[in-house]
Design an enzyme around this catalytic site. Structure first.
Site, PDB file in Angstrom:
ATOM      1  N   GLY A 181       0.814  -1.218   0.000  1.00  0.00           N
ATOM      2  CA  GLY A 181       0.000   0.000   0.000  1.00  0.00           C
ATOM      3  C   GLY A 181       0.844   1.263   0.000  1.00  0.00           C
ATOM      4  O   GLY A 181       0.541   2.228  -0.713  1.00  0.00           O
ATOM      5  N   CYS A 219       0.717   1.929  12.810  1.00  0.00           N
ATOM      6  CA  CYS A 219       1.898   2.769  12.658  1.00  0.00           C
ATOM      7  C   CYS A 219       1.960   3.859  13.709  1.00  0.00           C
ATOM      8  O   CYS A 219       3.012   4.360  14.023  1.00  0.00           O
ATOM      9  CB  CYS A 219       1.913   3.409  11.274  1.00  0.00           C
ATOM     10  SG  CYS A 219       1.441   2.272  10.006  1.00  0.00           S
TER      11      CYS A 219
HETATM   12  N1  PLP Z   1      -3.141   2.909   3.596  1.00  0.00           N
HETATM   13  C1  PLP Z   1      -3.953   2.485   4.563  1.00  0.00           C
HETATM   14  C2  PLP Z   1      -5.347   3.042   4.682  1.00  0.00           C
HETATM   15  C3  PLP Z   1      -3.507   1.516   5.480  1.00  0.00           C
HETATM   16  O1  PLP Z   1      -4.325   1.094   6.452  1.00  0.00           O
HETATM   17  C4  PLP Z   1      -2.185   1.020   5.357  1.00  0.00           C
HETATM   18  C5  PLP Z   1      -1.654   0.035   6.332  1.00  0.00           C
HETATM   19  O2  PLP Z   1      -1.973   0.058   7.503  1.00  0.00           O
HETATM   20  C6  PLP Z   1      -1.392   1.484   4.297  1.00  0.00           C
HETATM   21  C7  PLP Z   1      -1.906   2.435   3.439  1.00  0.00           C
HETATM   22  C8  PLP Z   1      -0.007   0.977   4.082  1.00  0.00           C
HETATM   23  O3  PLP Z   1      -0.041  -0.302   3.468  1.00  0.00           O
HETATM   24  P1  PLP Z   1       1.239  -1.274   3.507  1.00  0.00           P
HETATM   25  O4  PLP Z   1       1.349  -1.755   4.912  1.00  0.00           O
HETATM   26  O5  PLP Z   1       0.908  -2.375   2.556  1.00  0.00           O
HETATM   27  O6  PLP Z   1       2.407  -0.479   3.059  1.00  0.00           O
END
Ligand code: PLP
Length: 389
Positions: A71, A325
């Site tokens: 993501g 995070c």
């Molecule tokens: N966007 C959203 C809404 C998310 O919840 C997350 C992960 O928690 C991400 C982006 C990031 O994705 P990735 O962990 O695959 O980098």
């Protein structure tokens, strides 16, 4: 000790069928999809079949999908890629105040490079309004990026309507669908969008693989440079096992989605009804109806989210206080502040997210333990004590 995982929005376990589908691609079928020999062609076929599966699932064409490392990379590629491709046309980008850091951090970087970013506020349920978007658009706006559903409070944004506003002005629209893909139906034409990010580990696939949908004709600068993979749009040797796993996870979501929405939303609604019945002074965060089927988020007054989280963890229950995070930082969630909560209330929030293996007995267990934890913590809280005197 009984272990209950209620943090599916942070990450999901890999479905055993996904692992089985990936397995051959580590040893027997280990080829590089760019190689011309039979090993390479076998890997290439798996790559293109996977692309087709994913594209069909969201109503896109296979050539509109690029595979990424997840993501975060998809979000960065969309934002930086469009910003640099269109910088001569304009330097204005619109987003919302409740985006994930995978959106806000690249936007902060772009601000340092001279781009201007407008952050749209949300209402008390977390919804972005079309009127606010209309007002924020300038003749320099090149991109709007608004998440499909919020990762903390589960509110589902009116993306089709918001994207229509952008479309009428000829402005690209990106949506971060990391929390929705595989969980609720998505069709890129119905949503009116030009770019969409997704991540496999949020829907029972492996970590470290995701994709970006780029509507045909969308101008976007290459973000990851090197080899000519993904038609020169994303260099690096393909993560074939991960990509196969992502496609298998999509296939399983397609098969299970209807039943999962039904089952999870029933469990969700049980929590939404029973938590306030068992614990005083709680507030449901997020929209009641426009809500992810697996998300429950409450602010529990006079309690610190971190203490609640650790006490539940000692009892074998895994939840979250916000996004994974930010839950290690002491700053209150920017999402909960954006819906108007004060710092103290935002600090006492608990996110419970359900998934494929959540059982009714897990919900019973949480409903038994959570009131006990809250009672114990409130008994020690000077804020709660002050309230009773
Ligand atoms: N966007 C959203 C809404 C998310 O919840 C997350 C992960 O928690 C991400 C982006 C990031 O994705 P990735 O962990 O695959 O980098």
């Amino acid at each position: 000790m009984k272990k209950v995982y209620l943090d599916y929005a942070a990450t999901t376990p890999c479905d055993p069928l996904v692992i089985a589908a990936m397995q051959p691609y580590f040893f027997e079928k280990f080829g590089n999809a760019s190689s011309l020999h039979a090993y390479g062609q076998e890997a290439k076929k798996a790559l293109e079949d996977s692309r087709e599966t994913l594209a069909t699932f969201i109503g896109a064409k296979p050539e509109e999908i690029i595979f990424t490392s997840g993501g975060t990379e998809s979000d960065n590629t969309a934002l930086l890629g469009v910003a640099y491709a269109l910088e001569k046309k304009g330097n204005h980008i619109i987003t919302s105040a409740i985006e994930h850091h995978a959106i806000t951090e690249p936007l902060k970087f772009l601000e340092k490079k001279g781009f201007k970013v407008a952050y749209l506020g949300v209402d008390k349920d977390g919804l972005v309004s079309c009127d606010d978007l209309k007002k924020a658009i300038t003749d320099k706006t090149i991109l709007v990026s608004i998440m499909h559903a919020n990762n903390e409070m589960g509110t589902i944004e009116p993306i089709a309507q918001l994207a229509q506003v952008a479309k009428e002005k000829g402005i690209y629209f990106h949506t971060d669908a990391v929390q929705t893909l595989g969980h609720i139906p998505i069709n890129v034409d119905e949503l009116n969008i030009d770019l969409l990010s997704l991540s496999a580990h949020k829907f029972y696939g492996p970590k470290g693989v995701g994709a970006l949908y780029i509507r045909k004709g969308t101008r976007i600068e290459t973000f990851m440079r090197g080899g000519d993979q993904e038609r020169n749009r994303r260099a690096s040797t393909h993560n074939i096992s991960g990509i196969v796993g992502c496609a298998k996870a999509v296939e399983l979501c397609q098969k299970n989605m209807e039943a999962e929405i039904k089952f999870q939303s029933a469990l969700r609604d049980r929590l939404i009804e029973e938590i306030p019945a068992k614990i005083s002074e709680v507030r449901l965060n997020g929209h009641k109806e426009r809500r992810l089927p697996n998300n429950v988020n409450f602010s529990i007054k006079y309690i610190e989210g971190e203490s609640m989280l650790l006490s539940l963890d000692m009892l074998g229950i895994a939840c979250s206080t916000g996004s994974a995070c930010t839950s290690s930082s002491l700053e209150p969630s920017h999402v909960l502040l954006a819906i108007g909560l004060d710092h103290e209330t935002a600090h006492g929030s608990l996110r419970i997210t359900l998934g494929r293996w959540t059982k009714e007995s897990d919900i019973d267990f949480l409903l038994e333990k959570l009131p006990q934890v809250v009672q114990k913590l409130r008994a020690m809280s000077p804020l709660y004590e002050g309230k009773n005197t």
